[in-house]
Design a protein around this motif. Structure first.
Motif, PDB file in Angstrom:
ATOM      1  N   PHE A  68     -36.355 -18.606 -47.177  1.00 47.47           N
ATOM      2  CA  PHE A  68     -36.606 -19.880 -46.498  1.00 47.47           C
ATOM      3  C   PHE A  68     -37.417 -19.710 -45.216  1.00 47.47           C
ATOM      4  N   ILE A  69     -37.735 -18.449 -44.842  1.00 45.16           N
ATOM      5  CA  ILE A  69     -38.490 -18.238 -43.597  1.00 45.16           C
ATOM      6  C   ILE A  69     -39.893 -17.733 -43.924  1.00 45.16           C
ATOM      7  N   PRO A  70     -40.859 -17.979 -43.040  1.00 44.38           N
ATOM      8  CA  PRO A  70     -42.245 -17.665 -43.374  1.00 44.38           C
ATOM      9  C   PRO A  70     -42.501 -16.208 -43.785  1.00 44.38           C
ATOM     10  N   GLU A  71     -41.995 -15.195 -43.060  1.00 48.22           N
ATOM     11  CA  GLU A  71     -42.354 -13.807 -43.438  1.00 48.22           C
ATOM     12  C   GLU A  71     -41.456 -13.222 -44.519  1.00 48.22           C
ATOM     13  N   ARG A  72     -40.383 -13.871 -44.827  1.00 51.42           N
ATOM     14  CA  ARG A  72     -39.458 -13.418 -45.874  1.00 51.42           C
ATOM     15  C   ARG A  72     -38.956 -11.995 -45.639  1.00 51.42           C
ATOM     16  N   THR A  73     -38.755 -11.640 -44.344  1.00 50.75           N
ATOM     17  CA  THR A  73     -38.302 -10.294 -44.002  1.00 50.75           C
ATOM     18  C   THR A  73     -36.792 -10.306 -43.802  1.00 50.75           C
ATOM     19  N   CYS A  74     -36.093  -9.363 -44.449  1.00 48.92           N
ATOM     20  CA  CYS A  74     -34.627  -9.373 -44.394  1.00 48.92           C
ATOM     21  C   CYS A  74     -34.094  -9.126 -42.988  1.00 48.92           C
ATOM     22  N   SER A  75     -34.702  -8.160 -42.265  1.00 48.31           N
ATOM     23  CA  SER A  75     -34.149  -7.824 -40.951  1.00 48.31           C
ATOM     24  C   SER A  75     -34.232  -9.032 -40.012  1.00 48.31           C
ATOM     25  N   VAL A  76     -35.259  -9.848 -40.186  1.00 46.93           N
ATOM     26  CA  VAL A  76     -35.389 -11.061 -39.368  1.00 46.93           C
ATOM     27  C   VAL A  76     -34.437 -12.136 -39.896  1.00 46.93           C
ATOM     28  N   VAL A  83     -34.714 -18.765 -36.261  1.00 51.46           N
ATOM     29  CA  VAL A  83     -36.021 -18.172 -36.583  1.00 51.46           C
ATOM     30  C   VAL A  83     -37.054 -19.303 -36.621  1.00 51.46           C
ATOM     31  N   PRO A  84     -38.242 -19.087 -35.985  1.00 45.73           N
ATOM     32  CA  PRO A  84     -39.290 -20.125 -36.048  1.00 45.73           C
ATOM     33  C   PRO A  84     -39.765 -20.341 -37.489  1.00 45.73           C
ATOM     34  N   ILE A  85     -39.956 -21.612 -37.859  1.00 43.67           N
ATOM     35  CA  ILE A  85     -40.466 -21.916 -39.205  1.00 43.67           C
ATOM     36  C   ILE A  85     -41.799 -22.660 -39.126  1.00 43.67           C
ATOM     37  N   GLY A  86     -42.428 -22.598 -37.921  1.00 45.43           N
ATOM     38  CA  GLY A  86     -43.734 -23.242 -37.751  1.00 45.43           C
ATOM     39  C   GLY A  86     -43.583 -24.648 -37.213  1.00 45.43           C
ATOM     40  N   LEU A  87     -44.693 -25.178 -36.695  1.00 46.09           N
ATOM     41  CA  LEU A  87     -44.756 -26.547 -36.157  1.00 46.09           C
ATOM     42  C   LEU A  87     -43.700 -26.819 -35.086  1.00 46.09           C
ATOM     43  N   GLY A  88     -43.362 -25.751 -34.354  1.00 48.17           N
ATOM     44  CA  GLY A  88     -42.442 -25.890 -33.222  1.00 48.17           C
ATOM     45  C   GLY A  88     -40.978 -26.021 -33.632  1.00 48.17           C
ATOM     46  N   GLN A  89     -40.666 -25.819 -34.904  1.00 46.22           N
ATOM     47  CA  GLN A  89     -39.289 -26.016 -35.371  1.00 46.22           C
ATOM     48  C   GLN A  89     -38.645 -24.667 -35.689  1.00 46.22           C
ATOM     49  N   THR A  90     -37.309 -24.668 -35.810  1.00 46.16           N
ATOM     50  CA  THR A  90     -36.602 -23.426 -36.119  1.00 46.16           C
ATOM     51  C   THR A  90     -35.546 -23.672 -37.185  1.00 46.16           C
ATOM     52  N   ILE A  91     -35.253 -22.617 -37.938  1.00 45.78           N
ATOM     53  CA  ILE A  91     -34.112 -22.608 -38.848  1.00 45.78           C
ATOM     54  C   ILE A  91     -32.935 -22.177 -37.967  1.00 45.78           C
ATOM     55  N   SER A  92     -31.808 -22.861 -38.062  1.00 43.35           N
ATOM     56  CA  SER A  92     -30.698 -22.601 -37.135  1.00 43.35           C
ATOM     57  C   SER A  92     -30.102 -21.204 -37.330  1.00 43.35           C
ATOM     58  N   GLN A  93     -29.406 -20.757 -36.283  1.00 47.10           N
ATOM     59  CA  GLN A  93     -28.663 -19.482 -36.325  1.00 47.10           C
ATOM     60  C   GLN A  93     -27.629 -19.554 -37.464  1.00 47.10           C
ATOM     61  N   PRO A  94     -27.487 -18.499 -38.272  1.00 44.71           N
ATOM     62  CA  PRO A  94     -26.553 -18.552 -39.412  1.00 44.71           C
ATOM     63  C   PRO A  94     -25.137 -18.986 -39.039  1.00 44.71           C
ATOM     64  N   TYR A  95     -24.614 -18.512 -37.890  1.00 40.25           N
ATOM     65  CA  TYR A  95     -23.258 -18.913 -37.511  1.00 40.25           C
ATOM     66  C   TYR A  95     -23.165 -20.426 -37.335  1.00 40.25           C
ATOM     67  N   ILE A  96     -24.201 -21.026 -36.751  1.00 43.27           N
ATOM     68  CA  ILE A  96     -24.184 -22.479 -36.521  1.00 43.27           C
ATOM     69  C   ILE A  96     -24.266 -23.229 -37.863  1.00 43.27           C
TER      70      ILE A  96
END
Ligand code: SAH
Length: 243
Positions: A68-76, A83-96
């Protein structure tokens, strides 16, 4: 005629790399789940003794956040951070994501509304727990990408709509749960209106780009709600369409 074996070899390498990356992701995803479990225990005051349920943790362990994230990197993808998903938006922290899912108390026969599709990750988590998820995103490019990701991953019980989620989605409701993933200073009345009695709305209430109160509103009777603030959070702003 020589092209074919080469192509098959190349496809084999690509498949091997994908499998190797997936195996690494499994370990990192499991570590992410343990981090969530530990955080949830320390939040027992708001979540009760159980913290985040095994059911929610299981779904967090199964859902491939890296897709679901742009670089598809596991460590990130599996670090417990937004994590930034472009256009100034972010995917929320997993705990949240886990916390909001837990607070929404989603059950297998539920219809759920999400406002703020973003990457589609929270919608995917909800879709594994509920019967039907409707999700609204105001930025066209994000709505389009999330809809494609969810379609490619065969999340067939999720509908993505482009628009301002302030007015909810009456044709999809009424809802057992509403999850809002962008911050606004007030609770949108249409979202409470579209909740079933016994249903709950989970939303960050407060100014965007600042600290907000993660708030749970429960509809206890027609026109009657209870509200409690659960935790301090930091979400991107809930924006309003101009028309
Ligand atoms: N739930 C997302 C995270 C979303 S970030 C995920 O799992 O990735 C918040 C999202 O809310 C952003 O994509 C933003 O564009 C969207 N948003 C902000 N205001 C909105 C509104 N009025 N209606 C619908 N979406 C909105």
């Amino acid at each position: 005629m020589k092209v074919l074996p080469l192509l098959v070899f190349a496809m084999g390498v690509v498949a091997w790399e994908a499998t190797a990356q997936d195996a690494q992701c499994v370990r990192e995803r499991a570590a992410m789940v343990e981090t969530i479990r530990a955080y949830a225990r320390s939040a027992a005051g708001v979540l009760g003794q159980q913290g985040v349920s095994e059911g929610v943790l299981e779904v967090m362990a199964q859902t491939k956040r890296h897709l679901f994230i742009p670089e598809r990197t596991c460590s990130v993808a599996y670090a417990d951070t937004p994590v930034p998903i472009g256009l100034g938006q972010t995917i929320s922290q997993p705990y949240i994501v886990a916390l909001m899912t837990q607070l929404a108390e989603v059950a297998p026969d539920h219809t759920v509304l999400e406002v703020g599709t973003g990457s589609g990750y929270q919608a995917a988590i909800l879709a594994r727990l509920a019967r039907k998820v409707c999700t609204i995103e105001i930025i066209p490019q994000l709505a389009e990408t999330a809809a494609k990701t969810l379609r490619d991953l065969a999340y067939d019980n999720v509908s993505v709509r482009l628009g301002d989620g302030y007015d909810g989605w009456p044709e999809c409701g009424p809802f057992d749960a509403v999850v809002v993933t962008a911050a606004l200073g007030e609770l949108p009345p249409p979202l409470i209106e579209q909740l079933k009695v016994g249903g709950r709305l989970v939303m960050p209430v407060g100014p965007g780009y600042s600290t907000q109160q993660l708030t749970v509103v429960e509809k206890i009777a027609p026109g009657k709600t209870t509200t409690r603030a659960v935790a301090l959070v930091r979400f991107v702003p809930f924006t309003r369409s101009q028309n």
